[in-house]
Enzyme design. Structure first.
Site, PDB file in Angstrom:
ATOM      1  N   SER A  80      46.546  38.950  58.124  1.00  0.00           N
ATOM      2  CA  SER A  80      44.982  38.910  57.409  1.00  0.00           C
ATOM      3  C   SER A  80      44.481  37.856  58.177  1.00  0.00           C
ATOM      4  CB  SER A  80      44.748  38.909  55.892  1.00  0.00           C
ATOM      5  OG  SER A  80      43.969  38.706  55.051  1.00  0.00           O
TER       6      SER A  80
ATOM      7  N   TYR B 212      33.961  41.580  60.455  1.00  0.00           N
ATOM      8  CA  TYR B 212      36.072  41.337  60.802  1.00  0.00           C
ATOM      9  C   TYR B 212      36.797  40.930  59.153  1.00  0.00           C
ATOM     10  CZ  TYR B 212      40.231  38.833  61.972  1.00  0.00           C
ATOM     11  OH  TYR B 212      41.640  38.443  62.228  1.00  0.00           O
TER      12      TYR B 212
ATOM     13  N   THR C  99      45.506  33.029  71.075  1.00  0.00           N
ATOM     14  CA  THR C  99      45.035  34.451  71.574  1.00  0.00           C
ATOM     15  C   THR C  99      44.246  34.780  72.291  1.00  0.00           C
ATOM     16  OG1 THR C  99      45.040  35.503  69.545  1.00  0.00           O
ATOM     17  CG2 THR C  99      46.300  34.874  69.891  1.00  0.00           C
TER      18      THR C  99
ATOM     19  N   LYS D 263      39.627  42.400  56.013  1.00  0.00           N
ATOM     20  CA  LYS D 263      40.861  42.080  56.088  1.00  0.00           C
ATOM     21  C   LYS D 263      40.571  41.260  54.676  1.00  0.00           C
ATOM     22  CE  LYS D 263      42.554  41.285  60.085  1.00  0.00           C
ATOM     23  NZ  LYS D 263      43.790  41.068  60.655  1.00  0.00           N
TER      24      LYS D 263
ATOM     25  N   ASN E 241      49.761  44.726  62.232  1.00  0.00           N
ATOM     26  CA  ASN E 241      48.998  42.741  63.159  1.00  0.00           C
ATOM     27  C   ASN E 241      47.987  43.331  63.826  1.00  0.00           C
ATOM     28  OD1 ASN E 241      49.222  40.775  64.075  1.00  0.00           O
ATOM     29  ND2 ASN E 241      50.101  42.060  65.976  1.00  0.00           N
TER      30      ASN E 241
END
Ligand SMILES: NC(=O)c1ccc[n+]([C@@H]2O[C@H](COP(=O)([O-])OP(=O)(O)OC[C@H]3O[C@@H](n4cnc5c(N)ncnc54)[C@H](OP(=O)(O)O)[C@@H]3O)[C@@H](O)[C@H]2O)c1
Length: 231
Positions: free
Chosen positions: A138, A152, A185, A156, A84
């Site tokens: 993912s 990024y 987040t 992924k 994660n």
């Protein structure tokens, strides 16, 4: 009790997953670089009566990955590995024309190389589990061409492909690449600080992962919003 290793478990989705599994009685090995926040997350999870080992460190450190698996072995084995922890490559995200190559290297190192390194370290124990599973966290950026999400997203996409092939090579395990959907987040805020639209809290997304564990669908790629809709 089953044992899970969760990387990046001091906050956000990793912490929400740790809480959700602890409530179900899972023993946990948790990692993040920041020791204080990790300790707090571990104390909270262990409040549910399970054994929780918190090991601060960076997933790109091979010695740290070995220590995570050794801690799980002491708890009885590895039934679930959740990769994660993640790096964006640039904070905030930038167009590919401006993406520092060092940032791309870091995203690949954290999101892909370290994830495979940890799987390889844990494989002997995962294979011994009656219900071994690997979750690679993912993103929809792996599959969609969103401006500024290229580095990024590429990392992924590589993670998705590793998970897909691992699922074929390890038919005794379940290997799920899971797009959690957008969440409120620190990672999302760091990626796109100007985007202040409301997003789901990670705790609201964790049940999608529990559903995978409960139903054990075939190895493959899943999206948390769809898993939650079908509940
Ligand atoms: N938030 C979203 O909208 C969203 C959308 C799609 C996918 N995702 C994916 O969901 C996963 C969780 O993200 P999140 O949004 O929950 O992020 P977050 O709240 O920023 O949490 C990230 C966690 O990973 C840890 N971490 C980061 N780099 C690490 C490293 N090199 N080694 C060990 N731990 C590390 C962080 O702690 P330290 O910094 O202390 O190490 C923290 O515990 C990631 O894979 C992310 O790509 C998120």
């Amino acid at each position: 009790m089953p044992v899970a290793i969760i990387t990046g478990a001091s906050k956000g989705l990793g912490r929400a997953l740790a809480e959700a599994l602890a409530v179900r009685g899972w023993d946990l090995v948790l990692d993040a670089r920041g020791a204080e926040a990790l300790k707090e997350a571990a104390e909270s999870a262990s409040g549910h009566g399970t054994r929780v080992e918190a090991l601060p460190g960076d997933v790109t450190d091979a010695g740290h990955r070995a220590a995570l698996v050794a801690a799980a072995r002491r708890l009885g084995g590895v039934d679930l590995l959740v990769s994660n922890a993640s790096a964006l490559g640039a904070e905030p995200l930038v167009r590919l024309a401006e993406l520092p190559l060092e940032g791309l290297r870091r995203a690949l190192e954290v999101n892909v190389v370290a994830a495979l390194g940890l799987v390889r370290e844990a494989l002997p124990l995962l294979r011994r589990s009656p219900a071994g599973a690997v979750v690679a966290v993912s993103s929809d950026a792996a599959a969609e061409a969103y401006g500024t999400w290229g580095g990024y997203g590429a990392s992924k996409a590589a993670l998705d492909q590793l998970a897909a092939v691992l699922g074929v090579e390890e038919p005794g395990l379940r290997v799920w690449a899971v797009d959690p959907g957008d969440m409120a987040t620190d990672l999302y805020a760091a990626a796109v600080p100007d985007d202040t639209d409301p997003r789901p809290e990670p705790a609201a997304v964790a049940p999608a992962f529990l559903r995978l564990l409960d139903e054990r669908p075939a190895s493959g790629r899943y999206a948390a919003p769809a898993l939650l809709e079908q509940r």
